[in-house]
Design an enzyme around this catalytic site. Structure first.
Site, PDB file in Angstrom:
ATOM      1  N   ASP A  89       1.345  -0.406   7.823  1.00 18.51           N
ATOM      2  CA  ASP A  89       1.585  -0.706   6.423  1.00 18.51           C
ATOM      3  C   ASP A  89       2.300   0.513   5.834  1.00 18.51           C
ATOM      4  OD1 ASP A  89       1.405  -1.880   3.877  1.00 18.51           O
ATOM      5  OD2 ASP A  89      -0.513  -0.892   3.483  1.00 18.51           O
ATOM      6  N   ASP A  91       2.238   1.562   1.861  1.00 19.58           N
ATOM      7  CA  ASP A  91       1.511   2.195   0.760  1.00 19.58           C
ATOM      8  C   ASP A  91       0.127   2.639   1.191  1.00 19.58           C
ATOM      9  OD1 ASP A  91       3.442   1.809  -1.473  1.00 19.58           O
ATOM     10  OD2 ASP A  91       3.130  -0.301  -0.981  1.00 19.58           O
TER      11      ASP A  91
END
Length: 520
Positions: A89, A91
């Site tokens: 991922d 963030d």
């Protein structure tokens, strides 16, 4: 009962109490009739002695060694030699944000609330409070309460807030009729562990939600103090919509001053190179837009950051990326900043893709099962479905671990936690004694235990305590983290300390029917 306890500790006390308590050592070593008298009388002096025996034993124990704040912690055995594909991922996984991002999100959401939803202009004076909320809390959208649940769905009392005002335990029990909340009230009937329409509660499961919850509590507190009637559920949805709608503006502001908002991590490209040199494939799946990701990754890994990844998918709309089956992957055109309509029949390195599903990713690249290890910060959106539905291995990046472990490593915490465990055992072993002296002692010990419980809670966060524990039980958040993540750590680059063939072994946990340990 006391006779057995004192007999077992007789030799220990000869050594431990000789210098520190001459009265007690003489009493035990020279008075042979003491044990018999204890069983007959059990006076307050007997229980005071028993307390002091336990205290001396506590003082004799060594404190446990510190925990490595950059460690990688295993919930399930994970053999990295079996992993050929690493997914990430963006963030709070690759990009870790500075605290000022929370201030920005809070301020933008507050302005949007006044401008678009016509809330009182006075709320512009309500400032963000760092450290008010922690990840993993639940907000009851029906009752307007922020609270913390353990893994058994029990409310952590003395930690329930309406606005920023803590409400009494009596009021909490009056509202819920029970300390344990039914699972349907908390989770609804969600297959994928996401809050749904039938759920009465929503969980603060990622760090982006922390400023949102602070804004919610600040506005609720304002309404309460001003005696303004409001509907808690309407307030919740208004604030959620306000904060989410300002994300594009937040992206633009962050991109304009990227150094101010993102923590630099010189080890990130080193970690990528290590994986590539070991023959691993890398991919990125994020909900953020490409321009935002590009700006941040350029700061973190250089202008050629895309060369590290075999597949890059932006605006994936997780968790739908992991649950939907029919949404097509689309190619992103960087020049026009639009999405191409052509069918995507293969995923090429260096190109940017948009939306799609994990099924297409697996079909087009052949990446399946335990050979894939995916890292994310959200236990539900990032980890739950890929491990339960697709058999991927998973790693959680939990930034708060640094603060939690640094707190655990303080001698004051170790001392309080150790004494809390031993005092609890002392209470447990004597709680069935119904004599008056015993009941007086137990009441005193229990009051001390309650104070210790609050001390060990409040050192993590004054309002809610640790992200991972209530008083003793794992939190609702941590139990699900342990279920959905094979390993977890505070920063992705902590894995640089391990080879790509390293095996992470989970710690052998102590079950209730097994041996006991004084240390947590």
């Amino acid at each position: 009962m006391l006779h057995k306890y004192l007999k077992l500790n007789k030799c220990f006390l000869r050594a431990q109490l000789y210098h520190s308590s001459n009265v007690y050592s003489k009493l035990i070593c020279s008075n042979k009739s003491y044990s018999t008298n204890v069983d007959k009388q059990e006076s307050s002096t007997d229980f005071e002695l028993l307390y002091n025996i336990t205290k001396q034993k506590f003082k004799s124990k060594k404190l446990p060694p510190n925990v490595n704040a950059r460690g990688v912690f295993a919930c399930n055995e994970l053999d990295l030699s079996e992993v050929s594909v690493y997914g990430f991922d963006y963030d709070y996984t690759l990009a870790c944000y500075k605290p000022c991002l929370h201030d920005l999100l809070y301020n933008l959401g507050r302005e949007m609330l006044i401008k678009n939803y016509k809330y009182p202009s006075e709320i512009a004076d309500l400032e963000y409070i760092p450290g008010f909320a922690v990840r993993g809390l639940h907000y009851d959208i029906e009752k307007g309460l922020l609270l913390k649940l353990d893994s058994f769905l029990q409310i952590q009392l003395d930690s329930v807030y309406r606005g920023r005002t803590k409400i009494s335990d009596d009021e909490v029990l009056k509202l819920y009729k029970n300390r344990i909340i039914p699972i349907a009230y908390v989770e609804g009937q969600s297959k994928n562990y996401q809050p749904n329409i039938k759920s009465k509660m929503v969980q603060l499961a990622d760090l982006f939600s922390v400023p949102e919850m602070c804004l919610l509590c600040n506005v609720a507190e304002y309404f309460e103090k001003k005696h303004i009637d409001y509907h808690p559920e309407i307030l919740f949805h208004d604030i959620k919509s306000s904060v989410q709608s300002c994300h594009p503006l937040m992206h633009r502001i962050v991109m304009e001053n990227i150094d101010h908002y993102i923590e630099k991590n010189a080890l990130l490209p080193v970690y990528f190179e290590k994986l590539i040199n070991a023959g691993k494939k890398l991919f990125l799946v994020t909900n953020s837009p490409f321009s935002f990701v590009d700006r941040g990754m350029t700061l973190l890994a250089g202008t050629n950051w895309r060369n590290y990844f075999d597949v890059i998918i932006v605006q994936a709309r997780k968790p739908k990326f992991f649950t939907d089956e029919s949404r097509p992957i689309r190619l992103y055109d960087e020049k026009t900043k639009t999405h191409v309509w052509d069918r995507v029949s293969n995923l090429e390195k260096g190109k940017i893709y948009y939306e799609g599903t994990v099924k297409q990713l697996q079909d087009l690249r052949g990446w399946r099962g335990h050979s894939v290890l995916y890292f994310g910060d959200h236990p539900y959106s990032d980890l739950a479905d890929v491990t339960l539905e697709h058999g991927w291995r998973t790693g959680a990046i939990i930034n708060e671990l640094t603060h939690e472990i640094n707190t655990l490593n303080k001698d004051s915490f170790k001392i309080n936690a150790n004494w809390l465990q031993m005092l609890t055992q002392l209470i447990e072993e004597n709680q069935d004694n119904e004599t008056e002296a015993a009941q007086i002692a137990l009441k005193k010990w229990t009051a001390e235990r309650d104070q210790l419980r609050n001390k060990t809670k409040m050192v993590f966060n004054m309002q809610f305590g640790s992200v991972f524990r209530t008083y003793h039980n794992p939190t609702y958040f941590s139990r699900r983290l342990f279920r959905f993540a094979d390993v977890y750590t505070s920063d992705i680059t902590n894995l640089l300390n391990f080879s790509t063939s390293h095996t992470f072994y989970p710690r052998r946990g102590v079950m209730p029917h097994e041996y006991t340990s004084y240390f947590m």
